[in-house]
Write a protein that holds these residues in place. Structure first.
Motif, PDB file in Angstrom:
ATOM      1  N   GLY A 133      25.623 -44.581 -20.838  1.00  0.00           N
ATOM      2  CA  GLY A 133      26.375 -45.583 -20.537  1.00  0.00           C
ATOM      3  C   GLY A 133      25.504 -47.047 -21.091  1.00  0.00           C
ATOM      4  N   ALA A 134      26.097 -48.076 -21.563  1.00  0.00           N
ATOM      5  CA  ALA A 134      25.653 -49.279 -22.037  1.00  0.00           C
ATOM      6  C   ALA A 134      24.492 -49.827 -21.002  1.00  0.00           C
ATOM      7  N   GLU A 135      24.681 -49.359 -19.552  1.00  0.00           N
ATOM      8  CA  GLU A 135      23.838 -50.028 -18.738  1.00  0.00           C
ATOM      9  C   GLU A 135      22.516 -49.284 -18.733  1.00  0.00           C
ATOM     10  N   THR A 136      22.404 -48.186 -19.431  1.00  0.00           N
ATOM     11  CA  THR A 136      21.088 -47.355 -19.312  1.00  0.00           C
ATOM     12  C   THR A 136      20.477 -47.266 -20.833  1.00  0.00           C
ATOM     13  N   ILE A 137      21.028 -47.964 -21.636  1.00  0.00           N
ATOM     14  CA  ILE A 137      20.473 -48.050 -23.129  1.00  0.00           C
ATOM     15  C   ILE A 137      19.673 -49.341 -23.146  1.00  0.00           C
ATOM     16  N   THR A 138      18.571 -49.543 -23.353  1.00  0.00           N
ATOM     17  CA  THR A 138      17.863 -50.775 -23.532  1.00  0.00           C
ATOM     18  C   THR A 138      17.455 -51.241 -24.763  1.00  0.00           C
ATOM     19  N   VAL A 139      17.174 -52.630 -25.034  1.00  0.00           N
ATOM     20  CA  VAL A 139      16.881 -52.964 -26.534  1.00  0.00           C
ATOM     21  C   VAL A 139      15.745 -52.386 -26.847  1.00  0.00           C
ATOM     22  N   ALA A 140      14.765 -52.005 -26.120  1.00  0.00           N
ATOM     23  CA  ALA A 140      13.775 -51.033 -26.657  1.00  0.00           C
ATOM     24  C   ALA A 140      14.179 -49.895 -27.229  1.00  0.00           C
ATOM     25  N   ASP A 141      15.019 -49.104 -26.615  1.00  0.00           N
ATOM     26  CA  ASP A 141      15.605 -47.954 -27.118  1.00  0.00           C
ATOM     27  C   ASP A 141      16.307 -48.175 -28.611  1.00  0.00           C
ATOM     28  N   VAL A 142      16.972 -49.321 -28.694  1.00  0.00           N
ATOM     29  CA  VAL A 142      17.673 -49.397 -30.000  1.00  0.00           C
ATOM     30  C   VAL A 142      16.631 -49.884 -31.116  1.00  0.00           C
TER      31      VAL A 142
END
Length: 156
Positions: free
Chosen positions: A70-79
Protein backbone atom coordinates in the motif's frame (compact mmCIF):
# COMPACT_ATOMS: atom_id res chain seq x y z
CA UNK A 1 23.40 22.39 -3.73
CA UNK A 2 22.24 19.20 -2.10
CA UNK A 3 19.62 17.42 -4.17
CA UNK A 4 18.35 14.02 -5.18
CA UNK A 5 19.18 12.68 -8.61
CA UNK A 6 16.80 13.45 -11.45
CA UNK A 7 16.23 9.71 -11.87
CA UNK A 8 14.99 9.54 -8.27
CA UNK A 9 12.69 12.50 -8.86
CA UNK A 10 11.25 10.70 -11.90
CA UNK A 11 11.04 7.47 -9.89
CA UNK A 12 8.93 9.20 -7.26
CA UNK A 13 6.66 10.49 -10.01
CA UNK A 14 6.26 6.99 -11.48
CA UNK A 15 5.53 5.63 -8.00
CA UNK A 16 2.88 8.29 -7.34
CA UNK A 17 1.33 7.42 -10.70
CA UNK A 18 1.05 3.80 -9.57
CA UNK A 19 -0.33 4.95 -6.21
CA UNK A 20 -3.18 6.80 -7.94
CA UNK A 21 -4.56 3.49 -9.25
CA UNK A 22 -3.52 0.83 -6.73
CA UNK A 23 -5.76 -1.88 -8.22
CA UNK A 24 -4.50 -1.32 -11.78
CA UNK A 25 -1.65 -3.19 -13.42
CA UNK A 26 -0.04 -0.62 -15.73
CA UNK A 27 2.55 -1.40 -18.38
CA UNK A 28 5.63 0.75 -18.92
CA UNK A 29 4.09 2.62 -21.87
CA UNK A 30 0.98 3.52 -19.85
CA UNK A 31 3.13 4.68 -16.97
CA UNK A 32 5.26 6.79 -19.31
CA UNK A 33 2.17 8.43 -20.81
CA UNK A 34 0.54 9.09 -17.44
CA UNK A 35 3.67 10.32 -15.68
CA UNK A 36 5.06 12.25 -18.68
CA UNK A 37 8.43 10.55 -18.15
CA UNK A 38 10.18 9.14 -21.23
CA UNK A 39 9.48 5.44 -21.82
CA UNK A 40 13.15 4.32 -21.69
CA UNK A 41 13.56 6.10 -18.35
CA UNK A 42 10.38 4.50 -17.00
CA UNK A 43 11.65 1.06 -18.06
CA UNK A 44 14.96 1.66 -16.27
CA UNK A 45 13.18 2.90 -13.15
CA UNK A 46 10.80 -0.05 -13.07
CA UNK A 47 13.70 -2.51 -13.08
CA UNK A 48 15.25 -0.73 -10.10
CA UNK A 49 11.94 -0.43 -8.26
CA UNK A 50 11.16 -4.14 -8.76
CA UNK A 51 14.67 -5.02 -7.55
CA UNK A 52 14.11 -2.74 -4.54
CA UNK A 53 10.90 -4.57 -3.66
CA UNK A 54 8.62 -1.55 -4.11
CA UNK A 55 6.95 -2.65 -7.35
CA UNK A 56 5.86 -6.06 -8.59
CA UNK A 57 5.59 -7.06 -12.21
CA UNK A 58 3.15 -9.39 -13.89
CA UNK A 59 3.91 -10.95 -17.25
CA UNK A 60 1.42 -11.67 -19.98
CA UNK A 61 -1.22 -9.96 -22.08
CA UNK A 62 -2.72 -8.10 -19.14
CA UNK A 63 0.58 -7.76 -17.33
CA UNK A 64 2.25 -4.68 -16.04
CA UNK A 65 3.39 -3.13 -12.79
CA UNK A 66 1.76 -2.26 -9.50
CA UNK A 67 2.90 -1.27 -6.02
CA UNK A 68 4.24 -4.15 -3.93
CA UNK A 69 2.34 -2.83 -0.91
CA UNK A 70 0.00 0.00 0.00
CA UNK A 71 1.04 3.56 -0.82
CA UNK A 72 0.51 4.50 2.82
CA UNK A 73 3.29 2.07 3.84
CA UNK A 74 5.88 3.13 1.25
CA UNK A 75 7.91 6.17 2.25
CA UNK A 76 9.96 8.59 0.20
CA UNK A 77 12.98 7.13 2.03
CA UNK A 78 12.08 3.72 0.58
CA UNK A 79 12.02 5.14 -2.94
CA UNK A 80 15.28 7.07 -2.51
CA UNK A 81 17.00 4.01 -1.06
CA UNK A 82 15.77 1.75 -3.86
CA UNK A 83 17.03 4.14 -6.53
CA UNK A 84 20.14 5.69 -4.96
CA UNK A 85 21.22 3.29 -2.23
CA UNK A 86 21.67 4.15 1.44
CA UNK A 87 20.68 7.68 2.44
CA UNK A 88 23.86 9.46 3.47
CA UNK A 89 25.04 13.05 3.08
CA UNK A 90 28.69 11.99 3.26
CA UNK A 91 30.21 8.60 2.53
CA UNK A 92 31.98 8.31 5.88
CA UNK A 93 28.85 9.03 7.90
CA UNK A 94 27.17 5.86 6.62
CA UNK A 95 30.21 3.62 6.48
CA UNK A 96 33.96 3.94 6.08
CA UNK A 97 34.51 6.10 3.04
CA UNK A 98 38.25 5.56 2.70
CA UNK A 99 39.02 9.14 3.74
CA UNK A 100 42.60 9.66 4.86
CA UNK A 101 41.54 11.68 7.93
CA UNK A 102 38.57 9.53 8.90
CA UNK A 103 40.19 8.36 12.16
CA UNK A 104 40.73 11.88 13.46
CA UNK A 105 37.74 13.64 11.91
CA UNK A 106 35.69 15.63 14.40
CA UNK A 107 32.79 16.15 11.97
CA UNK A 108 31.87 12.52 11.37
CA UNK A 109 29.53 12.16 14.36
CA UNK A 110 27.71 15.36 13.42
CA UNK A 111 27.28 14.17 9.83
CA UNK A 112 25.73 11.00 11.25
CA UNK A 113 23.21 13.14 13.17
CA UNK A 114 22.41 15.09 10.00
CA UNK A 115 22.05 11.85 8.01
CA UNK A 116 19.60 10.53 10.59
CA UNK A 117 17.55 13.75 10.47
CA UNK A 118 17.34 13.57 6.66
CA UNK A 119 16.43 9.87 6.80
CA UNK A 120 13.69 10.58 9.38
CA UNK A 121 12.29 13.44 7.28
CA UNK A 122 12.13 11.24 4.17
CA UNK A 123 10.63 8.40 6.20
CA UNK A 124 7.89 10.68 7.54
CA UNK A 125 6.34 11.23 4.08
CA UNK A 126 4.45 8.39 2.45
CA UNK A 127 3.76 7.74 -1.19
CA UNK A 128 0.06 8.25 -0.45
CA UNK A 129 0.86 11.76 0.79
CA UNK A 130 2.97 12.45 -2.29
CA UNK A 131 0.12 11.31 -4.55
CA UNK A 132 -2.62 13.29 -2.74
CA UNK A 133 -2.19 16.60 -4.62
CA UNK A 134 -2.19 14.76 -7.98
CA UNK A 135 -5.33 12.88 -6.98
CA UNK A 136 -7.06 16.18 -6.11
CA UNK A 137 -6.04 17.68 -9.46
CA UNK A 138 -7.26 14.62 -11.40
CA UNK A 139 -10.57 14.56 -9.56
CA UNK A 140 -11.17 18.27 -10.15
CA UNK A 141 -10.37 18.00 -13.85
CA UNK A 142 -12.57 14.92 -14.27
CA UNK A 143 -15.50 16.91 -12.89
CA UNK A 144 -14.76 19.98 -15.00
CA UNK A 145 -13.76 22.03 -11.97
CA UNK A 146 -10.82 24.34 -11.58
CA UNK A 147 -7.99 23.23 -9.35
CA UNK A 148 -7.83 25.10 -6.02
CA UNK A 149 -4.60 27.04 -5.54
CA UNK A 150 -3.89 25.45 -2.16
CA UNK A 151 -3.26 22.13 -3.95
CA UNK A 152 -0.30 23.69 -5.75
CA UNK A 153 0.88 25.52 -2.64
CA UNK A 154 1.08 22.24 -0.70
CA UNK A 155 3.72 20.99 -3.14
CA UNK A 156 6.11 23.86 -2.56
Amino acid sequence: MLKIAKLTDYGTLVMTTLALEPAACLNAQELAARSHVAAPTVAKLLKLLVKGGLVVSTRGTHGGYRLARGAETITVADVVSALEGPIAITACAQHGGGCTIEGSCTSRSNWRLIDEAVRQALSAVTLAQMAAPRAQIQTARMHGKSVPLHVFAARE
